[in-house]
Design a protein around this motif. Structure first.
Motif, PDB file in Angstrom:
ATOM      1  N   PHE A 284      46.206  22.306   1.319  1.00 56.53           N
ATOM      2  CA  PHE A 284      46.563  21.066   1.337  1.00 56.53           C
ATOM      3  C   PHE A 284      45.687  20.145   2.545  1.00 56.53           C
ATOM      4  CE2 PHE A 284      50.564  23.608   0.339  1.00 56.53           C
ATOM      5  CZ  PHE A 284      50.977  22.831  -0.658  1.00 56.53           C
ATOM      6  N   ASP A 285      44.663  20.866   2.735  1.00 55.02           N
ATOM      7  CA  ASP A 285      43.848  20.206   3.695  1.00 55.02           C
ATOM      8  C   ASP A 285      42.879  19.267   2.706  1.00 55.02           C
ATOM      9  OD1 ASP A 285      44.743  21.169   5.994  1.00 55.02           O
ATOM     10  OD2 ASP A 285      43.481  23.125   6.066  1.00 55.02           O
ATOM     11  N   GLN A 286      42.919  18.004   3.387  1.00 51.61           N
ATOM     12  CA  GLN A 286      41.946  17.081   2.574  1.00 51.61           C
ATOM     13  C   GLN A 286      40.702  16.784   3.456  1.00 51.61           C
ATOM     14  OE1 GLN A 286      42.706  15.709  -0.472  1.00 51.61           O
ATOM     15  NE2 GLN A 286      44.538  16.974  -0.130  1.00 51.61           N
ATOM     16  N   THR A 287      39.917  17.885   3.831  1.00 50.92           N
ATOM     17  CA  THR A 287      38.813  18.045   4.362  1.00 50.92           C
ATOM     18  C   THR A 287      37.484  18.717   3.893  1.00 50.92           C
ATOM     19  OG1 THR A 287      39.520  20.049   5.789  1.00 50.92           O
ATOM     20  CG2 THR A 287      40.195  17.666   6.758  1.00 50.92           C
ATOM     21  N   THR A 288      36.590  18.535   4.219  1.00 51.35           N
ATOM     22  CA  THR A 288      35.273  19.438   3.998  1.00 51.35           C
ATOM     23  C   THR A 288      35.473  20.742   4.760  1.00 51.35           C
ATOM     24  OG1 THR A 288      34.153  17.472   3.206  1.00 51.35           O
ATOM     25  CG2 THR A 288      32.982  19.530   3.608  1.00 51.35           C
ATOM     26  N   GLY A 289      35.722  21.975   4.364  1.00 50.42           N
ATOM     27  CA  GLY A 289      35.896  22.835   5.288  1.00 50.42           C
ATOM     28  C   GLY A 289      37.136  22.895   5.729  1.00 50.42           C
ATOM     29  N   ALA A 290      37.153  24.007   6.673  1.00 47.29           N
ATOM     30  CA  ALA A 290      38.402  24.176   7.382  1.00 47.29           C
ATOM     31  C   ALA A 290      38.626  23.124   8.437  1.00 47.29           C
ATOM     32  CB  ALA A 290      38.657  25.528   8.095  1.00 47.29           C
ATOM     33  N   PRO A 291      39.980  22.626   8.923  1.00 50.41           N
ATOM     34  CA  PRO A 291      39.962  21.793   9.936  1.00 50.41           C
ATOM     35  C   PRO A 291      39.628  22.115  11.610  1.00 50.41           C
ATOM     36  CG  PRO A 291      41.932  21.957   8.791  1.00 50.41           C
ATOM     37  CD  PRO A 291      41.122  22.741   8.333  1.00 50.41           C
ATOM     38  N   PRO A 292      39.114  21.471  12.141  1.00 44.61           N
ATOM     39  CA  PRO A 292      38.784  21.938  13.530  1.00 44.61           C
ATOM     40  C   PRO A 292      39.701  22.888  14.208  1.00 44.61           C
ATOM     41  CG  PRO A 292      38.329  19.746  13.438  1.00 44.61           C
ATOM     42  CD  PRO A 292      39.198  20.107  12.254  1.00 44.61           C
ATOM     43  N   PHE A 293      39.446  23.852  14.876  1.00 47.12           N
ATOM     44  CA  PHE A 293      40.441  24.798  15.607  1.00 47.12           C
ATOM     45  C   PHE A 293      39.544  25.671  16.461  1.00 47.12           C
ATOM     46  CE2 PHE A 293      42.454  28.931  15.309  1.00 47.12           C
ATOM     47  CZ  PHE A 293      43.578  28.800  16.514  1.00 47.12           C
ATOM     48  N   LYS A 294      40.070  25.652  17.856  1.00 46.03           N
ATOM     49  CA  LYS A 294      39.511  26.292  18.815  1.00 46.03           C
ATOM     50  C   LYS A 294      40.257  26.849  20.020  1.00 46.03           C
ATOM     51  CE  LYS A 294      35.325  26.575  21.697  1.00 46.03           C
ATOM     52  NZ  LYS A 294      33.974  25.712  22.099  1.00 46.03           N
ATOM     53  N   ARG A 295      40.448  28.276  20.017  1.00 48.23           N
ATOM     54  CA  ARG A 295      41.558  28.680  21.119  1.00 48.23           C
ATOM     55  C   ARG A 295      40.493  29.631  22.159  1.00 48.23           C
ATOM     56  NH1 ARG A 295      45.808  32.569  18.585  1.00 48.23           N
ATOM     57  NH2 ARG A 295      46.766  30.529  17.733  1.00 48.23           N
ATOM     58  N   ASN A 296      40.982  29.420  23.238  1.00 44.05           N
ATOM     59  CA  ASN A 296      40.429  30.340  24.015  1.00 44.05           C
ATOM     60  C   ASN A 296      41.551  30.640  25.213  1.00 44.05           C
ATOM     61  OD1 ASN A 296      38.246  27.949  23.765  1.00 44.05           O
ATOM     62  ND2 ASN A 296      37.075  29.868  24.738  1.00 44.05           N
ATOM     63  N   GLN A 297      41.442  32.035  25.353  1.00 43.53           N
ATOM     64  CA  GLN A 297      42.403  32.942  26.279  1.00 43.53           C
ATOM     65  C   GLN A 297      41.400  33.761  27.360  1.00 43.53           C
ATOM     66  OE1 GLN A 297      45.087  33.999  22.712  1.00 43.53           O
ATOM     67  NE2 GLN A 297      46.122  34.268  24.111  1.00 43.53           N
ATOM     68  N   PHE A 298      41.654  33.461  28.595  1.00 40.80           N
ATOM     69  CA  PHE A 298      40.777  33.984  29.463  1.00 40.80           C
ATOM     70  C   PHE A 298      41.943  34.306  30.651  1.00 40.80           C
ATOM     71  CE2 PHE A 298      40.884  29.323  29.611  1.00 40.80           C
ATOM     72  CZ  PHE A 298      41.098  29.024  30.945  1.00 40.80           C
ATOM     73  N   GLY A 299      41.266  35.353  31.503  1.00 36.93           N
ATOM     74  CA  GLY A 299      42.067  35.543  32.660  1.00 36.93           C
ATOM     75  C   GLY A 299      41.577  36.826  33.176  1.00 36.93           C
ATOM     76  N   GLY A 300      42.484  37.404  34.057  1.00 32.41           N
ATOM     77  CA  GLY A 300      42.230  38.659  34.669  1.00 32.41           C
ATOM     78  C   GLY A 300      43.567  39.168  35.436  1.00 32.41           C
ATOM     79  N   ALA A 301      43.282  40.502  35.704  1.00 34.22           N
ATOM     80  CA  ALA A 301      44.416  41.252  36.547  1.00 34.22           C
ATOM     81  C   ALA A 301      43.796  41.998  37.520  1.00 34.22           C
ATOM     82  CB  ALA A 301      45.243  42.033  35.581  1.00 34.22           C
ATOM     83  N   LEU A 302      44.613  42.580  38.680  1.00 28.20           N
ATOM     84  CA  LEU A 302      44.173  42.970  39.831  1.00 28.20           C
ATOM     85  C   LEU A 302      45.497  43.554  40.607  1.00 28.20           C
ATOM     86  CD1 LEU A 302      41.533  44.024  41.408  1.00 28.20           C
ATOM     87  CD2 LEU A 302      41.992  42.031  42.914  1.00 28.20           C
ATOM     88  N   GLY A 303      45.323  45.005  40.697  1.00 27.56           N
ATOM     89  CA  GLY A 303      46.364  45.648  41.603  1.00 27.56           C
ATOM     90  C   GLY A 303      45.891  46.651  42.265  1.00 27.56           C
ATOM     91  N   GLY A 304      46.680  47.039  43.455  1.00 28.68           N
ATOM     92  CA  GLY A 304      46.372  48.117  44.343  1.00 28.68           C
ATOM     93  C   GLY A 304      47.061  48.232  45.395  1.00 28.68           C
ATOM     94  N   PRO A 305      46.627  49.055  46.366  1.00 29.27           N
ATOM     95  CA  PRO A 305      47.653  49.475  47.463  1.00 29.27           C
ATOM     96  C   PRO A 305      47.457  48.386  48.739  1.00 29.27           C
ATOM     97  CG  PRO A 305      45.858  50.767  47.436  1.00 29.27           C
ATOM     98  CD  PRO A 305      45.631  49.961  46.305  1.00 29.27           C
ATOM     99  N   ILE A 306      48.600  47.778  49.327  1.00 31.66           N
ATOM    100  CA  ILE A 306      48.583  47.321  50.728  1.00 31.66           C
ATOM    101  C   ILE A 306      48.436  48.352  51.767  1.00 31.66           C
ATOM    102  CG2 ILE A 306      49.465  45.603  51.936  1.00 31.66           C
ATOM    103  CD1 ILE A 306      50.430  44.116  49.529  1.00 31.66           C
ATOM    104  N   LYS A 307      49.494  49.292  51.574  1.00 31.59           N
ATOM    105  CA  LYS A 307      49.737  50.398  52.413  1.00 31.59           C
ATOM    106  C   LYS A 307      49.953  51.581  51.666  1.00 31.59           C
ATOM    107  CE  LYS A 307      51.727  52.186  56.610  1.00 31.59           C
ATOM    108  NZ  LYS A 307      52.946  52.088  57.598  1.00 31.59           N
ATOM    109  N   LYS A 308      49.258  52.446  51.546  1.00 29.78           N
ATOM    110  CA  LYS A 308      49.062  53.641  50.446  1.00 29.78           C
ATOM    111  C   LYS A 308      50.522  54.392  50.872  1.00 29.78           C
ATOM    112  CE  LYS A 308      46.714  57.811  49.051  1.00 29.78           C
ATOM    113  NZ  LYS A 308      45.841  58.957  49.440  1.00 29.78           N
ATOM    114  N   ASP A 309      51.074  54.557  49.233  1.00 28.37           N
ATOM    115  CA  ASP A 309      52.293  55.285  49.338  1.00 28.37           C
ATOM    116  C   ASP A 309      53.555  54.355  49.632  1.00 28.37           C
ATOM    117  OD1 ASP A 309      51.077  57.557  48.213  1.00 28.37           O
ATOM    118  OD2 ASP A 309      51.225  58.568  49.792  1.00 28.37           O
TER     119      ASP A 309
END
Length: 360
Positions: A284-309
């Motif tokens: 159903f797209d009335q375009t030349t090629g696929a319509p514009p689409f761009k997705r970015n997912q980015f980030g990070g994770a960090l964990g550890g001890p403040i005081k052991k155990d």
């Protein structure tokens, strides 16, 4: 001036300390029954006789958490409300060798039966069992729908919305196409029940996400996805015949356990990109090629001890940016209609009989 500055510094230090404590509190090992596990069993000697009064220490190897119980008159012991993860069991009893049992890995909702057999000998002697023997779960069937940490982290997810893994369970189907919101959120039918009857529990607390208006649909964020794969350790899907601690809703019970800090510093950084380069044009797209689409997912994770155990910290961040073009078909007034006319049999615009100008 100096006195005022010193007072301001102390106030700032107290404020920062309070923030750190509030952040660290969620990582404390305090869980509800629906998001924890249990170790139970019977202690016997080599002849099969029951041994009461044995001191049994359960240690969570990731965080150092220890719980100590004593076997009862019939040699039985029960340690509930344990965080999921790897455990080590140590027994102490005069006249018997000390036994150390490792290789026990608990998942959410599990009741692991670990029977212990003690050998006669000096308490200074030690018997170590390191083989990862299978745990017989004869007390409940509540672990049949567990999606493990490895599955959550390794299986491909379009959009990194971990709820898509719910369909790995028998009797669960994706009902997204049947929603009243044009499929803008993920919905699931568990054991044939309506999607809005499912109950989501995160660390033992009911989770409704941004849908706090009473509609028990799948929790979601602003992106219409349940993000945070890095923050999810594992989850369990109970389809039916669950025990009394569950309930409130007639559908499936999805119990989610989040990742927490441990004695080992760990983290990750990620970036996922999806765009229209390899997409095909929709019919159903009335375009030349696929319509514009761009997705970015980015980030990070960090964990550890403040005081052991004792105290741990874990945090994660995930950014979601999407630029998506969608084709839609709409019905609008034609040339004749905009003039208050109606096409006749020949296709020419003709006046409509009885139409008043003020009606336009």
């Amino acid at each position: 001036m100096v006195r005022k500055m010193g007072s301001s510094v102390r106030s700032f230090v107290r404020f920062v300390t309070a923030i750190v404590v509030l952040i660290a509190l969620p990582t404390c090992l305090l869980f509800a029954q629906t998001s924890t596990a249990t170790i139970l069993g019977v202690v016997k000697d080599a002849s099969g006789a029951l041994v009461p009064g044995v001191s049994i220490t359960i240690k969570h190897t990731e965080s150092g958490l220890t719980r100590t119980v004593v076997s009862g008159e019939r040699g039985g012991y029960n340690v509930p409300l344990l965080p999921v993860g790897a455990y080590e069991i140590t027994t102490t009893m005069p006249g018997f060798k000390q036994q150390v049992r490792s290789g026990i890995n608990l998942v959410v909702g599990q009741e692991a039966v670990v029977d212990l057999t003690l050998e006669v000998g000096a308490i200074g002697e030690q018997v170590t069992v390191t083989e990862e023997a299978p745990l017989v779960n004869t007390t409940t069937s509540s672990t049949s729908g567990v999606i493990t940490e490895q599955q959550v982290k390794d299986l491909p997810l379009n959009g990194r919305s971990f709820d898509q893994l719910i369909t790995l369970n028998v009797g669960v189907s994706n009902a997204t196409s049947n929603t009243l919101d044009s499929g803008n959120w993920n919905m699931f039918s568990v054991a044939g029940k309506r999607p809005e009857t499912n109950r989501f529990i995160i660390n033992g607390i009911d989770w409704v996400g941004g849908n706090a208006n009473g509609q028990y649909i799948t929790p979601e964020g602003a992106s219409r996805q349940m993000l945070g794969v890095e923050a999810v350790r594992e989850f369990n899907v109970l389809t039916d015949t669950y025990s009394a601690e569950y309930g409130k809703r007639a559908g499936g019970q999805i119990s989610i356990v989040t990742t927490s800090g441990t004695n080992q510093l760990h983290g990750s950084v990620f970036e996922y990109l999806r765009n229209s380069v390899f997409d095909a044009r929709n019919f159903f797209d009335q375009t030349t090629g696929a319509p514009p689409f761009k997705r970015n997912q980015f980030g990070g994770a960090l964990g550890g001890p403040i005081k052991k155990d004792k105290m741990f910290l874990f945090g994660t961040y995930e950014g979601y940016q999407e630029r998506l073009s969608r084709s839609s078909a709409s019905i609008v007034p034609g040339t004749c209609a905009r003039q208050g006319l109606f096409p006749d049999a020949a296709g020419a615009c003709a006046p409509v009989s009885g139409l008043k100008p003020e009606m336009l």
